[in-house]
Design an enzyme around this catalytic site. Structure first.
Site, PDB file in Angstrom:
ATOM      1  N   LYS A 185     -17.476  70.989 101.541  1.00 15.71           N
ATOM      2  CA  LYS A 185     -16.266  70.860  99.842  1.00 15.71           C
ATOM      3  C   LYS A 185     -16.131  73.113  99.628  1.00 15.71           C
ATOM      4  CE  LYS A 185     -17.914  70.921  95.948  1.00 15.71           C
ATOM      5  NZ  LYS A 185     -16.961  72.198  95.384  1.00 15.71           N
TER       6      LYS A 185
ATOM      7  N   GLY B 109     -29.267  76.546  92.329  1.00 18.54           N
ATOM      8  CA  GLY B 109     -29.538  75.145  91.232  1.00 18.54           C
ATOM      9  C   GLY B 109     -28.259  74.014  90.696  1.00 18.54           C
TER      10      GLY B 109
ATOM     11  N   GLY C   4     -25.403  66.206  97.011  1.00 20.73           N
ATOM     12  CA  GLY C   4     -23.974  67.394  97.965  1.00 20.73           C
ATOM     13  C   GLY C   4     -25.520  68.002  98.919  1.00 20.73           C
ATOM     14  N   HIS C   5     -26.160  68.881  97.220  1.00 22.13           N
ATOM     15  CA  HIS C   5     -27.271  69.649  98.258  1.00 22.13           C
ATOM     16  C   HIS C   5     -28.121  68.496  98.708  1.00 22.13           C
ATOM     17  CE1 HIS C   5     -25.700  71.918  94.121  1.00 22.13           C
ATOM     18  NE2 HIS C   5     -25.610  72.438  94.979  1.00 22.13           N
TER      19      HIS C   5
END
Ligand code: PAF
Length: 254
Positions: A147, A29, A34-35
């Site tokens: 990352k 969450g 990036g997600h």
């Protein structure tokens, strides 16, 4: 988007479904761009795109870090809907860990270096929950950000070692305009710390410097360096600004 508030709900809704075009992005969450890049890829490559949100306690060796993990479920749901995700699963601890953390997956080499050296047990928690989520969803494509390169590498090894019928896809790190790798933890930085954090990537990517020089420059700026090391053709760093632990890595270009 179908929201499954428990593993049981997901199992009921998905039983008998076609698994061949199922993609998964496992998350904790506090979603950011990036997600977003992983999720967009997943949506574009799979008829069924699944996101899990689960803050996995077994991968936090520090209870304060777990307690401070940001929670923004309503914003996350809106974001996932805007990206066209078909299914969101929100598992419960008792469902994911019916025997508590007595049965687990571990790795004894690559998980003991870099982030695994001081975060003892971290990757055991990560691998265990990722295996559960892949098996639960039966996803054939699973997306990870580079990352967390060490995590991506370990999950890829696990899938190969256990003959799991899943492809692990590694996606490039998404950065802000100053090069700072996007992370849910960035939200906890003060404006002064954010300014410093934004200098980290340029320093790391400077191949005229060695890792000792980088670590000492970061310390001079006020970072508390956990490690700065090269391996697997990449250069890695982890450093604290106050309570916030930042990580980054770049491909070696020399
Ligand atoms: O990268 C993360 O957010 C987590 O480690 C993951 C893969 C969702 C497992 O809890």
């Amino acid at each position: 988007m179908n929201i499954h508030g428990s593993v049981a709900e997901w199992m009921k809704a998905s039983s008998g479904g076609d698994v061949s075009a199922r993609g998964l992005v496992p998350t904790m969450g506090a979603l950011h761009e990036g997600h977003g890049s992983l999720i967009r890829q997943c949506v574009s490559e799979n008829a069924q795109s699944i996101v899990t949100i689960y803050v996995n306690p077994t991968q936090f060796e520090n209870p304060d870090d777990l307690g401070n993990y940001p929670d923004s479920l309503q914003d996350d749901i809106r974001y996932l809907e805007s990206l066209g995700v078909t299914d969101l699963i929100l598992p419960q601890y008792s469902e994911l860990y019916p025997f508590d953390f007595t049965i687990f997956v571990d790795e004894s080499l690559d998980s003991k270096v870099l982030c695994g050296r001081n975060r003892v047990g971290h990757f055991k928690g990560v691998l265990s929950v990722v295996m559960k989520l892949i098996n639960l969803t039966q996803a054939r494509q699973v997306y990870f950000g580079k990352k967390d390169y060490q995590q991506y590498r370990l999950v890829s090894k696990m899938v190969e070692a256990y003959f799991m019928p899943t492809r692990i896809i590694g996606m490039d790190t998404v950065r802000d305009e100053y090069g700072l790798a996007l992370s849910s933890r960035n939200r906890r930085l003060s404006s002064d710390q954010l300014e410093l954090a934004r200098k980290m990537n340029r320093l790391l990517a400077d191949m005229s410097l060695n890792t000792n020089q980088i670590a000492s420059q970061l310390s001079d700026w006020g970072f508390q360096v956990d490690y700065c090391e090269e391996r697997w053709g990449r250069r890695f760093v982890a450093a604290f600004l106050g309570e916030v632990r930042l990580i980054d890595n770049v491909e070696m270009t020399r």
